[in-house]
Design a protein around this motif. Sequence first.
Motif, PDB file in Angstrom:
ATOM      1  N   VAL A   1      38.954 -31.216  11.030  1.00  0.00           N
ATOM      2  CA  VAL A   1      39.010 -30.553   9.987  1.00  0.00           C
ATOM      3  C   VAL A   1      38.268 -28.982  10.094  1.00  0.00           C
ATOM      4  O   VAL A   1      37.375 -28.972  10.996  1.00  0.00           O
TER       5      VAL A   1
ATOM      6  N   ALA B   1      46.936 -25.855  10.926  1.00  0.00           N
ATOM      7  CA  ALA B   1      47.538 -27.046  10.157  1.00  0.00           C
ATOM      8  C   ALA B   1      48.624 -27.577  10.964  1.00  0.00           C
ATOM      9  O   ALA B   1      48.822 -28.809  11.157  1.00  0.00           O
TER      10      ALA B   1
ATOM     11  N   ALA C   1      43.133 -30.604   9.277  1.00  0.00           N
ATOM     12  CA  ALA C   1      43.268 -30.264   7.748  1.00  0.00           C
ATOM     13  C   ALA C   1      42.181 -29.020   7.567  1.00  0.00           C
ATOM     14  O   ALA C   1      41.278 -28.764   8.287  1.00  0.00           O
TER      15      ALA C   1
ATOM     16  N   ARG D   1      50.870 -27.407   2.771  1.00  0.00           N
ATOM     17  CA  ARG D   1      51.296 -28.755   2.224  1.00  0.00           C
ATOM     18  C   ARG D   1      52.968 -28.898   2.269  1.00  0.00           C
ATOM     19  O   ARG D   1      53.205 -29.845   2.453  1.00  0.00           O
TER      20      ARG D   1
ATOM     21  N   GLY E   1      51.309 -30.593   5.812  1.00  0.00           N
ATOM     22  CA  GLY E   1      49.728 -30.543   6.227  1.00  0.00           C
ATOM     23  C   GLY E   1      48.835 -30.929   5.238  1.00  0.00           C
ATOM     24  O   GLY E   1      49.421 -31.100   4.054  1.00  0.00           O
ATOM     25  N   ARG E   2      47.655 -30.882   5.402  1.00  0.00           N
ATOM     26  CA  ARG E   2      46.512 -30.995   4.441  1.00  0.00           C
ATOM     27  C   ARG E   2      45.654 -29.792   4.186  1.00  0.00           C
ATOM     28  O   ARG E   2      45.439 -29.128   5.336  1.00  0.00           O
ATOM     29  N   ALA E   3      45.401 -29.412   3.067  1.00  0.00           N
ATOM     30  CA  ALA E   3      44.791 -28.092   2.856  1.00  0.00           C
ATOM     31  C   ALA E   3      44.322 -27.990   1.682  1.00  0.00           C
ATOM     32  O   ALA E   3      44.932 -28.529   0.629  1.00  0.00           O
ATOM     33  N   VAL E   4      43.039 -27.306   1.358  1.00  0.00           N
ATOM     34  CA  VAL E   4      42.488 -27.240  -0.141  1.00  0.00           C
ATOM     35  C   VAL E   4      42.111 -25.435   0.041  1.00  0.00           C
ATOM     36  O   VAL E   4      41.770 -24.911   1.176  1.00  0.00           O
TER      37      VAL E   4
ATOM     38  N   PHE F   1      37.904 -33.843   3.014  1.00  0.00           N
ATOM     39  CA  PHE F   1      38.362 -34.422   3.980  1.00  0.00           C
ATOM     40  C   PHE F   1      37.555 -35.350   4.963  1.00  0.00           C
ATOM     41  O   PHE F   1      37.737 -35.855   6.067  1.00  0.00           O
TER      42      PHE F   1
END
Length: 304
Positions: free
Chosen positions: A8, A27, A32, A61, A65-68, A91
């Motif tokens: 992360v 990513a 993440a 996304r 992938g994963r992201a905020v 995460f």
Amino acid sequence: MGMLEGTVALVTGAGRGVGRGIALEMARAGAAVVVNDLGVALKGDGADDASPAEQVVAEIRASGGRAVANHDSVADWDGGCAMVRQAIDAFGRIDAVVNNAGNLRDMLFHKMGPDDFDAVLGVHLRGSFNTSRAAAPIFKEQGSGAFVHMTSTSGLIGNLGQANYSAAKLGVVGLSKSIAIDMQRFGVRSNAVAPFAWTRMVSSIPNETPEQQKRVAGLKKLVAEKIAPFVVALCSDAGKAVTGQIFGVRNNEIYLFSQPRPIRTAHTAEGWTAEAIADRVFDQFANDFYPLHKSGDVFTWDPV
């Protein structure tokens, strides 16, 4: 499996330019990502566009992938802590902090006010401290972690009209080295990278005289996305032994910068007087004095 699979990362100032490229590449490498960006004007004040972070998150996304997104200010201690907490909440861990957020308030030193000085140091130097310090206890406890701090040749070499920016960026180098020394025992590394890239930050450079136009034409050849693979490699397991260093990335060129060490000495058994220093030391050292180079005077060749 990517080089950062299962990790992360927090990337600040990741809505545009170099930061955006780093967030996307991380990513793609399997990390993440907490994508931090205030969405403010170049000087760091006032609203510009609140959506850059969300746009990068959407890109990540869409690629699986994963992201905020995060909109806190790195210049604020609570904001730096909130970014790290968001990584944990979203995460479950944090493995890398990339301090990329920046602003510019360029002007000649004799015209620069304290607000312009403090605003730039607040984002670049204090901002790098805030996010790094927030992550440090977590890195210590887990026995691993990577910090990457963006410096600049404006600090390493020098540039006109950037006393605030230069001071901040050279301060970032000292901060990075201190983190590397203090946290080496915990398996935590810290490095500084000087990115050469045409971004919104450098697009504010004057473009009026023929000399300025030539400089800008050269800068436009520098691709922001070229910085990202090096940052990914630094944050990966392959970079675990690399710490306390200063690098540069200029398109397809990667540099390792020197660090200050004594290059000449002068000694007298009797001790020095001011008069003796004036008579002997200055002339003795003169051939090794550094000229007042600016970054462009050193990097004179076209990027490749």
